[in-house]
Motif scaffolding. Sequence first.
Motif, PDB file in Angstrom:
ATOM      1  N   LEU A 176       0.509  -3.104  18.559  1.00 57.59           N
ATOM      2  CA  LEU A 176       0.708  -2.652  17.180  1.00 57.59           C
ATOM      3  C   LEU A 176       0.528  -3.793  16.194  1.00 57.59           C
ATOM      4  O   LEU A 176       0.017  -3.599  15.089  1.00 57.59           O
ATOM      5  CB  LEU A 176       2.097  -2.030  17.017  1.00 57.59           C
ATOM      6  CG  LEU A 176       2.334  -0.685  17.704  1.00 57.59           C
ATOM      7  CD1 LEU A 176       3.730  -0.157  17.387  1.00 57.59           C
ATOM      8  CD2 LEU A 176       1.286   0.343  17.310  1.00 57.59           C
ATOM      9  N   GLN A 177       0.926  -4.990  16.584  1.00 55.03           N
ATOM     10  CA  GLN A 177       0.823  -6.125  15.676  1.00 55.03           C
ATOM     11  C   GLN A 177      -0.609  -6.610  15.493  1.00 55.03           C
ATOM     12  O   GLN A 177      -0.881  -7.412  14.599  1.00 55.03           O
ATOM     13  CB  GLN A 177       1.718  -7.263  16.165  1.00 55.03           C
ATOM     14  CG  GLN A 177       3.189  -6.898  16.148  1.00 55.03           C
ATOM     15  CD  GLN A 177       4.064  -8.013  16.635  1.00 55.03           C
ATOM     16  OE1 GLN A 177       4.260  -9.021  15.960  1.00 55.03           O
ATOM     17  NE2 GLN A 177       4.596  -7.854  17.846  1.00 55.03           N
ATOM     18  N   THR A 178      -1.512  -6.122  16.322  1.00 54.02           N
ATOM     19  CA  THR A 178      -2.915  -6.496  16.172  1.00 54.02           C
ATOM     20  C   THR A 178      -3.692  -5.487  15.329  1.00 54.02           C
ATOM     21  O   THR A 178      -4.884  -5.687  15.088  1.00 54.02           O
ATOM     22  CB  THR A 178      -3.603  -6.618  17.547  1.00 54.02           C
ATOM     23  OG1 THR A 178      -3.705  -5.327  18.152  1.00 54.02           O
ATOM     24  CG2 THR A 178      -2.836  -7.553  18.465  1.00 54.02           C
ATOM     25  N   LEU A 179      -3.046  -4.410  14.890  1.00 47.75           N
ATOM     26  CA  LEU A 179      -3.750  -3.374  14.144  1.00 47.75           C
ATOM     27  C   LEU A 179      -3.872  -3.736  12.671  1.00 47.75           C
ATOM     28  O   LEU A 179      -2.970  -4.328  12.078  1.00 47.75           O
ATOM     29  CB  LEU A 179      -3.019  -2.033  14.280  1.00 47.75           C
ATOM     30  CG  LEU A 179      -2.859  -1.476  15.695  1.00 47.75           C
ATOM     31  CD1 LEU A 179      -2.126  -0.154  15.654  1.00 47.75           C
ATOM     32  CD2 LEU A 179      -4.207  -1.320  16.385  1.00 47.75           C
ATOM     33  N   GLN A 180      -4.967  -3.340  12.069  1.00 48.20           N
ATOM     34  CA  GLN A 180      -5.195  -3.584  10.649  1.00 48.20           C
ATOM     35  C   GLN A 180      -4.113  -2.936   9.793  1.00 48.20           C
ATOM     36  O   GLN A 180      -3.773  -3.430   8.716  1.00 48.20           O
ATOM     37  CB  GLN A 180      -6.565  -3.027  10.237  1.00 48.20           C
ATOM     38  CG  GLN A 180      -7.753  -3.796  10.776  1.00 48.20           C
ATOM     39  CD  GLN A 180      -8.017  -5.068   9.966  1.00 48.20           C
ATOM     40  OE1 GLN A 180      -7.194  -5.510   9.191  1.00 48.20           O
ATOM     41  NE2 GLN A 180      -9.182  -5.649  10.171  1.00 48.20           N
ATOM     42  N   ILE A 181      -3.559  -1.842  10.257  1.00 46.90           N
ATOM     43  CA  ILE A 181      -2.593  -1.080   9.476  1.00 46.90           C
ATOM     44  C   ILE A 181      -1.231  -1.769   9.413  1.00 46.90           C
ATOM     45  O   ILE A 181      -0.361  -1.373   8.633  1.00 46.90           O
ATOM     46  CB  ILE A 181      -2.464   0.343  10.078  1.00 46.90           C
ATOM     47  CG1 ILE A 181      -1.965   1.323   9.022  1.00 46.90           C
ATOM     48  CG2 ILE A 181      -1.564   0.357  11.290  1.00 46.90           C
ATOM     49  CD1 ILE A 181      -2.003   2.763   9.485  1.00 46.90           C
ATOM     50  N   VAL A 182      -1.018  -2.803  10.223  1.00 52.57           N
ATOM     51  CA  VAL A 182       0.270  -3.512  10.277  1.00 52.57           C
ATOM     52  C   VAL A 182       0.110  -4.903   9.671  1.00 52.57           C
ATOM     53  O   VAL A 182      -0.469  -5.793  10.299  1.00 52.57           O
ATOM     54  CB  VAL A 182       0.781  -3.630  11.730  1.00 52.57           C
ATOM     55  CG1 VAL A 182       2.131  -4.350  11.753  1.00 52.57           C
ATOM     56  CG2 VAL A 182       0.899  -2.254  12.367  1.00 52.57           C
ATOM     57  N   PRO A 183       0.597  -5.124   8.435  1.00 56.29           N
ATOM     58  CA  PRO A 183       0.515  -6.467   7.848  1.00 56.29           C
ATOM     59  C   PRO A 183       1.235  -7.503   8.712  1.00 56.29           C
ATOM     60  O   PRO A 183       2.208  -7.187   9.406  1.00 56.29           O
ATOM     61  CB  PRO A 183       1.208  -6.293   6.488  1.00 56.29           C
ATOM     62  CG  PRO A 183       1.067  -4.841   6.171  1.00 56.29           C
ATOM     63  CD  PRO A 183       1.152  -4.140   7.492  1.00 56.29           C
ATOM     64  N   ALA A 184       0.759  -8.735   8.653  1.00 55.03           N
ATOM     65  CA  ALA A 184       1.289  -9.781   9.530  1.00 55.03           C
ATOM     66  C   ALA A 184       2.690 -10.218   9.143  1.00 55.03           C
ATOM     67  O   ALA A 184       3.482 -10.622   9.996  1.00 55.03           O
ATOM     68  CB  ALA A 184       0.352 -10.986   9.510  1.00 55.03           C
ATOM     69  N   SER A 185       3.027 -10.165   7.862  1.00 54.38           N
ATOM     70  CA  SER A 185       4.310 -10.667   7.394  1.00 54.38           C
ATOM     71  C   SER A 185       5.382  -9.595   7.494  1.00 54.38           C
ATOM     72  O   SER A 185       5.164  -8.443   7.115  1.00 54.38           O
ATOM     73  CB  SER A 185       4.190 -11.134   5.941  1.00 54.38           C
ATOM     74  OG  SER A 185       5.443 -11.542   5.439  1.00 54.38           O
TER      75      SER A 185
END
Length: 591
Positions: free
Chosen positions: A296-305
């Motif tokens: 999930l953390q690699t998806l574009q829809i999930v901001p990194a911060s």
Amino acid sequence: MMRQAFSLFVLLFTLVTAASAQDARWIQIEAQPTLAAAEDRARAWEGLFQDVNGFSTGSGWYVIALGPYTDAQAEARRAELRGENLIPGDSFVSDGASFGPMFWPVGATTPGVPEPDAPLADAPASDVPAPDATAPDTAANLTSEPDQPAFIDETPDEARASEAALSQTDREDLQRALMWFGFYDSTVDGAFGRGTRASMAAWQSAQSLEPTGVLTTRQRADLLSAYRAEETAFGFQTVTENEAGIEASLPLALVAFDHYEPPFVHFTAKDGGDTRIILISQPGEEAALAGLFDTLQTLQIVPASGPRANDGKSFTLRGESADRITEAYATTARGMVKGWLVSWNPATAPDMQRVLTMLKTSFRPIGDRALDPGLVPLSAGSKAGLLSGLEIKRPRLSRTGFYVDAQGTVLTTAEATAQCGRITLDTRTEARVLASDTASGLVLLKPASPLSPPASAAFTPATAGAEIAVSGYSYEDTLPAPVLTYGILEATTGLDGEATLNRLTLAALAGDAGGPVLTASGAVAGVLLPKGTGARQLPEGVAFAAPASAIAPLLQQAGITPATATDQTALTPQDLSARAQGMTVLVSCWE
């Protein structure tokens, strides 16, 4: 004296009218946030029913209700209409305590209560009994002083007595309403403990009421009416996803089911916006949960911060940026992983925290079934189209680095860290710049948490003519492991005699920059530098490296004593490759 006389007058009026007022019941079928929208809907409902009424509320919403009825009539009528699918499934019976002035029919006053045997379904509007002309239209008409209340409310003791008669469902509904408006954040269990009392007092204060921590009958009605009005606006309905084994209340006025793409059940915005809700269901236990957490953390829809945590049994994560907020949750039990993800643009959907509150309190796994990974077999092209918006995030660029101590400190080229929003090691571990050397163009990176690398560099100088190999991620983040590129150390100085450069004959690629230059024994003779961007054009196959002697000052600046290689025995190709992989790391630069 005037206040006492007024209070006595109100009490007498209340006693006279209580017998009829307490029987007034309404079927609330809809609520709208604007008067214009409410009038349009009331006009539409009037084409179906003859007893349509509209009331404004103190919360800024406009309620559309059928009635008035006696209590028995209202329950029977609601059951009949819901059974025929003529009114929304979430319609409910209200005592009208929170209703304000009527806006529909235009110019009307509050209708009287029908006799118990009065006709309901087919009576023309003119048959509805008119209000008593000798009685005040509403209790508000009794106000003779601006600061007087429009009704007689309960004392704290009376409020506690009426509260004691509430059912378990009623008590839980009050907690849900308090949670909806941000006053309560604990378990919905119907137990009115210290936390619930504090949230009630906070709600009372927000309404400019005395914060007793015990809601009166009127206050409970106001709170629930406002809550149900907003629920209606969002169109919350319980969705049972049998394929996924999940039940949750979703805002179906905002989103609609779109497609399955295991392990996801996609709900997309109805209005063409970018709000998304995804239900998650897949077979697996802790390992599957950890993999999902990373994915999930690699998806574009999930901001990194944003905060995120995984305790092995469940995880939560939240990503925040200027134009995107995404929140996700998943848990594992009985060999299945179940969860959800909500993503929205805060500028266009500012009330999504309400949706999150409802989803969190209603979500539950059901049955013994997880979404079948083979439920929807798709071609690569179809799959790419259906996953629109869930594309894997890619770094701006990736280069190579290598471990220089047992704590996971990484040496790499400054090119790998320039103008980066964040830096990662092997795409998983966050890192920051610990020290840098402008002259050599090298930096040291410190991982956010200490690492235990399989191997770290031991340095040795190399002589001209020696065979060397560079361990690097030649194709950046495309391949899962580094590769060895073999070459020759042609000279221990640069083209202009620089002692801080080694010249190599090596067919290196951009991703190799920052990789260790290895001798046949696996010792590190230097670090590969990126190709120059100046006016001088070098022939293909020429590369430069910073020798061990140029690396030492940067390590010492960071308090690291360079390890010296003592064993010069040549390794087999397999052993050299294994040692190289143990110390080499992918360094990625993200926007």
